[in-house]
Motif scaffolding. Sequence first.
Motif, PDB file in Angstrom:
ATOM      1  N   CYS A 208       0.841  -1.198   0.000  1.00  9.51           N
ATOM      2  CA  CYS A 208       0.000   0.000   0.000  1.00  9.51           C
ATOM      3  C   CYS A 208       0.877   1.249   0.000  1.00  9.51           C
ATOM      4  O   CYS A 208       1.826   1.354   0.765  1.00  9.51           O
ATOM      5  CB  CYS A 208      -0.918   0.022   1.219  1.00  9.51           C
ATOM      6  SG  CYS A 208      -2.348  -1.035   1.047  1.00  9.51           S
ATOM      7  N   GLY A 209       0.548   2.172  -0.856  1.00 11.29           N
ATOM      8  CA  GLY A 209       1.295   3.415  -0.945  1.00 11.29           C
ATOM      9  C   GLY A 209       2.534   3.320  -1.816  1.00 11.29           C
ATOM     10  O   GLY A 209       3.231   4.310  -2.012  1.00 11.29           O
ATOM     11  N   GLY A 210       2.828   2.147  -2.354  1.00 11.88           N
ATOM     12  CA  GLY A 210       4.026   1.968  -3.162  1.00 11.88           C
ATOM     13  C   GLY A 210       4.032   2.788  -4.441  1.00 11.88           C
ATOM     14  O   GLY A 210       5.041   3.395  -4.797  1.00 11.88           O
ATOM     15  N   THR A 211       2.909   2.821  -5.131  1.00 13.84           N
ATOM     16  CA  THR A 211       2.822   3.593  -6.372  1.00 13.84           C
ATOM     17  C   THR A 211       2.998   5.079  -6.078  1.00 13.84           C
ATOM     18  O   THR A 211       3.769   5.775  -6.756  1.00 13.84           O
ATOM     19  CB  THR A 211       1.476   3.342  -7.072  1.00 13.84           C
ATOM     20  OG1 THR A 211       1.335   1.934  -7.303  1.00 13.84           O
ATOM     21  CG2 THR A 211       1.382   4.091  -8.388  1.00 13.84           C
ATOM     22  N   ARG A 212       2.316   5.566  -5.058  1.00 12.68           N
ATOM     23  CA  ARG A 212       2.453   6.980  -4.690  1.00 12.68           C
ATOM     24  C   ARG A 212       3.867   7.277  -4.213  1.00 12.68           C
ATOM     25  O   ARG A 212       4.413   8.343  -4.492  1.00 12.68           O
ATOM     26  CB  ARG A 212       1.432   7.351  -3.617  1.00 12.68           C
ATOM     27  CG  ARG A 212       0.032   7.469  -4.198  1.00 12.68           C
ATOM     28  CD  ARG A 212      -0.950   7.852  -3.141  1.00 12.68           C
ATOM     29  NE  ARG A 212      -1.466   6.621  -2.545  1.00 12.68           N
ATOM     30  CZ  ARG A 212      -2.421   6.587  -1.649  1.00 12.68           C
ATOM     31  NH1 ARG A 212      -2.951   7.708  -1.209  1.00 12.68           N
ATOM     32  NH2 ARG A 212      -2.848   5.439  -1.173  1.00 12.68           N
TER      33      ARG A 212
END
Length: 159
Positions: free
Chosen positions: A74-78
């Motif tokens: 979670c939050g990896g793309t951002r």
Amino acid sequence: MDEPDARDRVSRRPTHTVAAWPPRVAVEASDGHRWLTWSALVAAVGALVLMLFGIPSIDLHGPLHRLGIMDPFCGGTRSWYLLLHGQVGDALRYNPAGPLLMLITMAALIRAAIGMRTGRWVNTTIDRRIYLPVLLVATVALQVNQQMNAPLLIVRWGG
């Protein structure tokens, strides 16, 4: 046929032990980590897409995310998006593994470029008795961190 006794089985064991540490590093004629090279190439293409088009407008989350259960990704793309735009502090907030994975990706691509150019590949071997516990502890720590940051990660990007 008779079953060999315990003394015979013991005598066939190797007499040497392999050290778990330090890792073995060798320069070889072939890429011993093709999976790493290809993974880094796919990640680099993903980073290029993020640079050109920004955060995807489609929802990439699984069903547990909607229930407030975060996963280590979670939050990896951002995180990568923010890193690519020079916002390291915010990238670390969204996913602390993002900068580390980007460094690994860059190192793997540099390794691949040198290997393809020279025909000599730096290959490492780390005993699984070392990397599996480290990977497990790091993943659990990241899971805990991401769950503690659930309010940040649940909010829709830009929303």
